[in-house]
Design an enzyme around this catalytic site. Structure first.
Site, PDB file in Angstrom:
ATOM      1  CE  LYS A 293      -3.838   2.070   2.661  1.00 40.47           C
ATOM      2  NZ  LYS A 293      -4.714   1.937   3.841  1.00 40.47           N
TER       3      LYS A 293
ATOM      4  CB  SER B 237      -8.230   3.798   3.012  1.00 38.99           C
ATOM      5  OG  SER B 237      -7.341   3.144   3.924  1.00 38.99           O
TER       6      SER B 237
ATOM      7  CB  SER C  64      -8.561   0.744   5.668  1.00 37.48           C
ATOM      8  OG  SER C  64      -9.314   1.913   5.522  1.00 37.48           O
TER       9      SER C  64
HETATM   10  N1  GLN Z   1     -13.313   4.282   6.328  1.00 41.57           N
HETATM   11  C1  GLN Z   1     -12.706   4.720   7.547  1.00 41.57           C
HETATM   12  C2  GLN Z   1     -12.301   6.158   7.413  1.00 41.57           C
HETATM   13  O1  GLN Z   1     -12.576   6.716   6.412  1.00 41.57           O
HETATM   14  C3  GLN Z   1     -11.551   3.851   7.902  1.00 41.57           C
HETATM   15  C4  GLN Z   1     -10.350   4.110   7.087  1.00 41.57           C
HETATM   16  C5  GLN Z   1      -9.189   3.268   7.472  1.00 41.57           C
HETATM   17  O2  GLN Z   1      -9.336   2.232   8.131  1.00 41.57           O
HETATM   18  N2  GLN Z   1      -8.025   3.745   7.116  1.00 41.57           N
HETATM   19  O3  GLN Z   1     -11.726   6.738   8.272  1.00 41.57           O
END
Ligand code: GLN
Length: 484
Positions: A77, A152, A176
């Site tokens: 990532k 994400s 995420s």
């Molecule tokens: N969807 C969540 C957010 O927007 C979690 C994102 C994540 O786990 N990085 O914060």
């Protein structure tokens, strides 16, 4: 077909010299070049570096060295700092940033002989549930390119589902890893907070961020987590407890295992989603597990709690991006204030700005007690609920997401609806617990995930429970059409 083999099978082929790491690397690079344009899962391809690491791995193999990940390709990532390689975090702010060092996760996997093919697209600064907030454009779901892959870590998940590498890395602050794993039909594990070093992982919300793995199966995820996990003196929140042998825990029998069904997760669950979870439970009960209903009364507060705590930490973490030492800088600033204002105004996208503003507000003197302090108190109650549940059961089971992958564009203008995608995953982050999502069937021809959560440091148990299920089912072996 090299991309259809498991990590164990690849290691065997490499060890017996039936294939070389260079051949394997070329196979995946060609696949990415052919198929990535329609998915946008990778934003940086490091072909030369990959071939150089592959040759080095071949030399180690030729010298007789054997290790589970030696010579096997992966994709990181783009939130992990990679020495000499652009590390953008999905943002215009870091579009020109070449990291001067490796994150610990990267260092450890390099030492294990991993071959990095490139960097995966992601939501900007890991803020999102659909991979639509990336500066580099949305990632498409290989099961249906009109759909999001989740976020994400959407690029890492889509790359795994498309078999661009035998495994990929991700991070999970509120879901995420698990959420995109579910929406793309792959296995994803988010370890206990502190199990994997956060050094060199660009911080979003430091008390929640945790690195983990996407793989085809739990058996494939085990050696990767093994290589990533462990104490790191460079991360003050990394925990100094020994890392068990995850591979050895895969076959642990499930007889007598107590699985908790979270009442709060099943209330209002869409019937087709609920049916898949109940089918999975049948597999577990046939293996000798017993189910117990448990309740976590404060869990419904996890989304609002998270959306106070995470933006608060983000607003503080992201204050370092000011256009002065690295990253995006606006053209011809008039003075220092103008430099800050325009560099941040132009360098960050709308979701990141929304989080910074929310976070700054909840931390401001007049509102700190009402929001931030209150959220921390609720966080403690949620953690206590989990602790009470794990006094009664070994694992908790439930859905990973409320729905299958949704259309690109469907929720991006409605942040609250978007935030609700993480309703089942955020609790584990607030309590620092490990969670795993594995494919358990399809709704509307799109993959769905089953979520397992366990007490702190129960990664081995989660991987084992997932592995036993995957021995009985083949959901994890399905690949999207065109990516077989
Ligand atoms: N969807 C969540 C957010 O927007 C979690 C994102 C994540 O786990 N990085 O914060």
């Amino acid at each position: 077909m090299l991309h259809t083999l498991s990590i164990g099978e690849l290691a065997e082929q490499l060890a017996s010299r039936r294939i070389s790491s260079v051949e394997l690397t070329r196979h995946f690079l060609a696949r990415i070049e052919r198929l990535n344009p329609s998915l946008n899962a990778l934003i940086t391809l490091t072909a030369d570096g990959a071939l150089a690491s592959a040759s080095a791995a071949d030399a180690r193999l030729a010298a007789g060295e054997r290790a589970p990940l030696l010579g096997i390709p992966l994709i990181h990532k783009d939130i992990f700092c990679t020495d000499g390689v652009r590390t953008s975090c999905g943002s215009r702010m870091l579009d020109n940033f070449v990291a001067p060092y490796d994150a610990t996760v990267v260092t450890r996997l390099k030492a294990a002989g991993a071959v990095m093919l490139g960097k995966a697209n992601m939501d900007e600064f890991a803020m999102g549930s659909s991979n639509e907030t990336s500066f580099y454009g949305p990632v498409k779901n290989p099961w249906n390119t009109a759909k999001v892959p989740g976020g994400s870590s959407g690029g890492s998940a889509a790359a795994m589902a498309a078999r661009f590498a035998p495994y990929t890395t991700g991070t999970d602050t509120g879901g995420s890893i698990r959420q995109p794993a579910a929406l793309t039909g792959v296995t994803g594990i988010k370890p206990t907070y502190g199990r994997v070093s956060r050094y060199g992982l660009i911080a979003f919300a430091s008390s929640l961020d945790q690195a983990g793995v996407f793989a085809r199966s739990a058996a494939d995820a085990a050696p990767v987590l093994q290589a990533m996990a462990g104490f790191d003196p460079r991360d003050s929140t990394s925990v100094d407890t020994p890392v068990p042998d995850y591979g050895a825990m895969l076959d642990a029998p499930l007889r007598g295992l107590k699985i908790g069904l979270l009442r709060e997760f099943f209330e209002g669950l869409e019937p087709r989603n609920a049916a898949l979870i109940h089918d999975a439970l049948k597999v577990y009960t046939a293996l000798g597990a017993v189910t117990v209903e448990v309740s976590l009364p404060h869990l419904p507060l996890s989304v609002p709690t998270y959306y106070v705590v995470a933006p608060a930490e983000a607003s503080s973490n992201l204050s370092r991006f000011d256009g002065v030492r690295f990253g995006y800088r606006c053209e011809q600033p008039k003075d220092l204030a103008d430099l800050y204002k325009r560099s941040r105004g132009e360098g960050f996208g709308p979701e990141v700005k929304r989080r910074i503003m929310t976070g700054t507000y909840v931390l401001s003197a007049g509102y700190f007690d009402a929001y931030y302090l209150k959220a921390q108190r609720v966080r403690r109650l949620i953690t206590d609920d989990f602790r009470a549940a794990f006094a009664k059961v070994d694992l908790l089971i439930g859905p990973t997401t409320p729905t299958p992958a949704f259309d690109i564009g469907a929720k991006i203008d409605d942040p609250v609806t978007m935030y609700l995608n993480d309703i089942y995953t955020i609790g584990a982050n607030l309590a620092g617990l490990p969670g795993l999502s594995l494919p358990c069937g399809f709704v509307d021809a799109l993959p769905m995930g089953l979520q397992l959560m366990g007490p702190h440091f129960s990664e081995g148990k989660l991987l084992g429970a997932a592995h036993r299920y995957q021995l009985e089912t083949d959901w994890h072996m399905r690949t999207p059409q065109g990516y077989e």
